[in-house]
Design an enzyme around this catalytic site. Structure first.
Site, PDB file in Angstrom:
ATOM      1  N   ASP A 179       0.860  -1.166   0.000  1.00 23.26           N
ATOM      2  CA  ASP A 179       0.000   0.000   0.000  1.00 23.26           C
ATOM      3  C   ASP A 179       0.904   1.226   0.000  1.00 23.26           C
ATOM      4  OD1 ASP A 179      -2.394   1.575   0.479  1.00 23.26           O
ATOM      5  OD2 ASP A 179      -3.219  -0.264   1.344  1.00 23.26           O
ATOM      6  N   ASP A 280      -3.124   4.792  -2.200  1.00 27.97           N
ATOM      7  CA  ASP A 280      -4.206   5.295  -1.349  1.00 27.97           C
ATOM      8  C   ASP A 280      -4.714   6.665  -1.835  1.00 27.97           C
ATOM      9  OD1 ASP A 280      -5.541   4.773   1.304  1.00 27.97           O
ATOM     10  OD2 ASP A 280      -4.663   6.725   1.780  1.00 27.97           O
ATOM     11  N   GLU A 338      -6.425   3.938  -5.790  1.00 32.81           N
ATOM     12  CA  GLU A 338      -7.720   4.055  -5.110  1.00 32.81           C
ATOM     13  C   GLU A 338      -8.258   5.444  -5.448  1.00 32.81           C
ATOM     14  OE1 GLU A 338      -9.871   4.091  -0.767  1.00 32.81           O
ATOM     15  OE2 GLU A 338      -8.050   5.203  -1.141  1.00 32.81           O
ATOM     16  N   HIS A 409     -11.080  -3.236   3.244  1.00 30.90           N
ATOM     17  CA  HIS A 409     -11.041  -2.933   4.674  1.00 30.90           C
ATOM     18  C   HIS A 409     -11.831  -1.681   5.025  1.00 30.90           C
ATOM     19  CE1 HIS A 409      -8.208  -0.476   2.600  1.00 30.90           C
ATOM     20  NE2 HIS A 409      -8.135   0.317   3.653  1.00 30.90           N
ATOM     21  N   ASP A 410     -12.442  -1.030   4.050  1.00 28.97           N
ATOM     22  CA  ASP A 410     -13.158   0.220   4.301  1.00 28.97           C
ATOM     23  C   ASP A 410     -14.663   0.087   4.177  1.00 28.97           C
ATOM     24  OD1 ASP A 410     -10.890   1.741   4.720  1.00 28.97           O
ATOM     25  OD2 ASP A 410     -10.672   2.280   2.618  1.00 28.97           O
TER      26      ASP A 410
HETATM   27  C1  NOJ Z   1      -8.270   5.035   2.131  1.00 27.72           C
HETATM   28  C2  NOJ Z   1      -7.918   3.854   2.968  1.00 27.72           C
HETATM   29  O1  NOJ Z   1      -8.337   2.695   2.326  1.00 27.72           O
HETATM   30  C3  NOJ Z   1      -8.551   4.070   4.319  1.00 27.72           C
HETATM   31  O2  NOJ Z   1      -8.502   2.935   5.127  1.00 27.72           O
HETATM   32  C4  NOJ Z   1      -7.878   5.240   4.961  1.00 27.72           C
HETATM   33  O3  NOJ Z   1      -8.534   5.545   6.164  1.00 27.72           O
HETATM   34  C5  NOJ Z   1      -7.906   6.472   4.065  1.00 27.72           C
HETATM   35  N1  NOJ Z   1      -7.623   6.179   2.706  1.00 27.72           N
HETATM   36  C6  NOJ Z   1      -6.886   7.456   4.507  1.00 27.72           C
HETATM   37  O4  NOJ Z   1      -5.597   6.958   4.299  1.00 27.72           O
END
Ligand code: NOJ
Length: 630
Positions: A179, A280, A338, A409-410
């Site tokens: 990541d 990210d 992302e 994970h989000d």
């Molecule tokens: C996206 C990530 O997937 C998430 O888990 C994170 O909180 C935010 N970006 C900030 O880095």
């Protein structure tokens, strides 16, 4: 050049304009035909402003025109010839290390745990691993707040263990990507420590600073994790920007030495032999000059004041191309960006192979229904999943590549969104698996998806660990919302659902840890474990395994053309993948009501289905995969 006299028709030809119109019309429910008719196409932006009676102002239109002008005249080439590469053919798996497997009994998953489970991953058949951040971090946001890009988080292990993991993954034919969190660092990063002490420090310019206005925040931008996006540092009388938590400080990409330091770090990891990165929130790195006030319109529509100034900032492409040239292009690696909140055409601008920016992106349009957000407690309709997939499968330029995913994970689990009661868990899980493994785009399985894991049980605030949920609780409390309503919002939205440790078996600690797990929550049915799933031939796990094998064996499933049938039939999803030597047909019921099946032709052989017996109807969440060789 775009200005207030430009028409809707002009906008539709521009990537920003097209994405904005598509998003707004989809959100408001305006039929496509209405927008594409000659009368609507001749409407000028100035007409829209008067029709909107003040809701759309000059500043907004000027900002939109500026953004559209950036892309004026850029034409992306389109050819039916698709380049073949290893990462298009890969089946990827995301590990959230904290929740995967603990090897030393401290309750936190770690590198040792991942090494222990490499055989499991190899058996499943995946050949690309993405690790959520494992760098040194104070863990305000579980590693997405990096303190030192060159060190491994001590809870996760050591650099020696990382080298061992990389080596052992490679020897099993599994590539590994890391990541890359470079929109922000932790406030404990040494750059920020120096930056906040002294405006003359060379590191001060590594971050985004602004003076307050009339004794308060510099502008109305808000953080994704509640409250204003600014921290105040009285010693230097300045505010620093943080789009995420108070400990995640936004980097200043305008400053070349900062970018060079990041590129150096990226090369350090690439030189170690990793196979790429997931980047990210990468579409946030370029911010509008001067960090202007966010428009009221965006504030009210999105609730994210200021977003229009960084979602797709003015120099995004310049920075991505530069980073690509300085780092990725020199290695045989893959990059996955992302990129929340962007549509088909802007995604093409990021991933088109001629542009040398990113290889693919994660788009989130399918995760929530139109007009809903993760914070809403609602019943998801799987027809939305179908509509979004059809759009991306058919509209996306052939010289661009995409990912296909549901969970990460989000987000709460897609399986629970589709089947909230859990009554059809294994059928719905298998249907989702077949869909994911037979679409065009690199599939990313999120840990536990292959076991058919569902959302967890969270009872009190104490059960939550996610900084976003905890901040949200306090924000809503301050606004005077009822406790019950707040807890509902938290339960609907929490990222902790996906962060529940993997239940490896039913022993104490679920085979995840011999100690106290860092997060207590579990899924309700504790009999679903990796042990039980691997032992049962008819399980979700074995269904995934077989599909992964099929996808890896036949490139027609990777590169074949996508063609949907009966698109408008509710609850039904049927499509072909036409490849060089064979055609596949997928027949699927997206609901728990039985519906008629669509048999492609008697020459097709049934390869797989999630029901053991045949039927003329498609039963709840039934999916069938057929094949014909040519
Ligand atoms: C996206 C990530 O997937 C998430 O888990 C994170 O909180 C935010 N970006 C900030 O880095």
């Amino acid at each position: 050049m775009f200005n207030q006299n430009s028409t809707i028709g002009d906008m539709l030809k521009n990537p920003v304009g097209n994405d904005v119109i598509t998003t707004i019309t989809e959100q408001v429910g305006i039929p496509k035909a209405f927008i594409y008719n000659p009368l609507s196409k001749s409407l000028q932006l100035s007409h829209l402003m008067s029709m909107a009676k003040g809701a759309i102002d000059d500043t907004f239109i000027d900002m939109l025109c500026d953004k559209m002008n950036q892309y004026d005249g850029i034409q992306l080439s389109e050819s039916s010839h698709m380049k073949k590469t290893w990462w298009k053919e890969a089946v990827a798996y995301q590990i959230y290390p904290r929740s995967f497997k603990d090897s030393n009994g401290d309750g936190v998953g770690d590198l040792g745990g991942i090494i222990e489970k490499l055989d499991y991953l190899q058996d499943l058949g995946i050949n690309l691993l993405w690790l959520s951040p494992i760098y040194d971090s104070p863990n305000d946001d579980n590693g997405y707040d990096i303190r030192d890009y060159y060190q491994i988080m001590s809870e996760f292990g050591t650099m020696e263990q990382f080298d061992q993991l990389l080596d052992q993954a490679h020897s099993r034919g599994i590539k590994l990507i890391m990541d890359l969190v470079i929109n922000h660092t932790s406030d404990e990063h040494e750059w920020f420590e120096a930056a906040k002490e002294d405006e003359s420090s060379p590191y001060h310019k590594y971050y985004m600073w602004k003076k307050g206005v009339e004794g308060t925040y510099p502008n109305n931008w808000v953080s994704f994790f509640s409250g204003p996006a600014w921290n105040y540092y009285p010693n230097i009388e300045s505010y620093a920007l943080h789009l995420f938590s108070k400990k995640q400080m936004d980097l200043n990409w305008e400053h070349e030495p900062m970018r060079q330091d990041l590129y150096k770090m990226i090369r350090f990891w690439l030189d170690k032999g990793i196979d790429g990165f997931r980047l990210d929130v990468i579409n946030f790195i370029s911010k509008e000059d001067g960090l202007p006030q966010g428009s009221d319109l965006v504030c009210s529509i999105m609730g994210q004041c200021g977003a229009e100034h960084y979602f797709f900032g003015p120099k995004l492409h310049t920075y991505l191309h530069e980073m690509n040239q300085e780092t990725f292009s020199k290695y045989d690696v893959v990059t996955v960006g992302e990129t929340p909140g962007i549509g088909v055409q802007l995604s093409e601008m990021l991933t088109h192979e001629d542009r040398q920016e990113l290889d693919m992106i994660f788009n989130f349009e399918h995760l929530e229904q139109i007009g809903k957000s993760r914070k809403d407690d609602y019943r998801y309709d799987a027809n939305h999943l179908k509509n979004v997939f059809i759009k991306w499968q058919t509209k996306y330029n052939q010289q661009c590549w995409n990912s296909v995913f549901y969970d990460n994970h989000d987000n709460p689990r897609m399986l629970t969104k589709i089947d909230p009661t859990g009554r059809y868990r294994s059928y719905a899980a298998k249907m989702l698996a077949m869909l994911q493994m037979t679409l065009k785009g690199t599939p990313f399985i999120y840990q536990g998806q292959e076991l058919g894991l569902v959302n967890g049980v969270f009872e009190t605030l104490d059960d939550y660990r996610d900084v976003e949920s905890i901040n949200l609780y306090h924000e809503l409390k301050e606004k005077g919302e009822e406790e019950d309503a707040i807890m509902k919002t938290l339960f609907a939205s929490t990222r902790d659902h996906a962060r529940i440790p993997i239940p490896w078996n039913q022993e104490a600690g679920n085979g995840f840890t011999s100690g106290e797990p860092w997060i207590k929550a579990q899924i309700k049915d504790t009999s679903i474990t990796a042990e039980s799933e691997t032992a049962d031939d008819r399980s979700v796990y074995h269904f995934y395994r077989k599909l992964i094998e099929l996808r890896k064996e036949d490139m027609d499933l990777v590169y074949g053309d996508f063609e949907a049938v009966h698109e408008k039939r509710k609850n039904y999803f049927g499509y072909y993948r036409h490849g060089d030597s064979s055609t596949y047909f997928i027949d699927m019921n997206l609901s728990e009501e039985s519906i008629r099946a669509y048999e492609p032709s008697h020459q097709y052989d049934l390869l797989m289905s999630n029901y053991p017996t045949e039927s003329t109807m498609l039963r709840p969440y039934e999916c069938r995969m057929f094949k014909v060789e040519r």
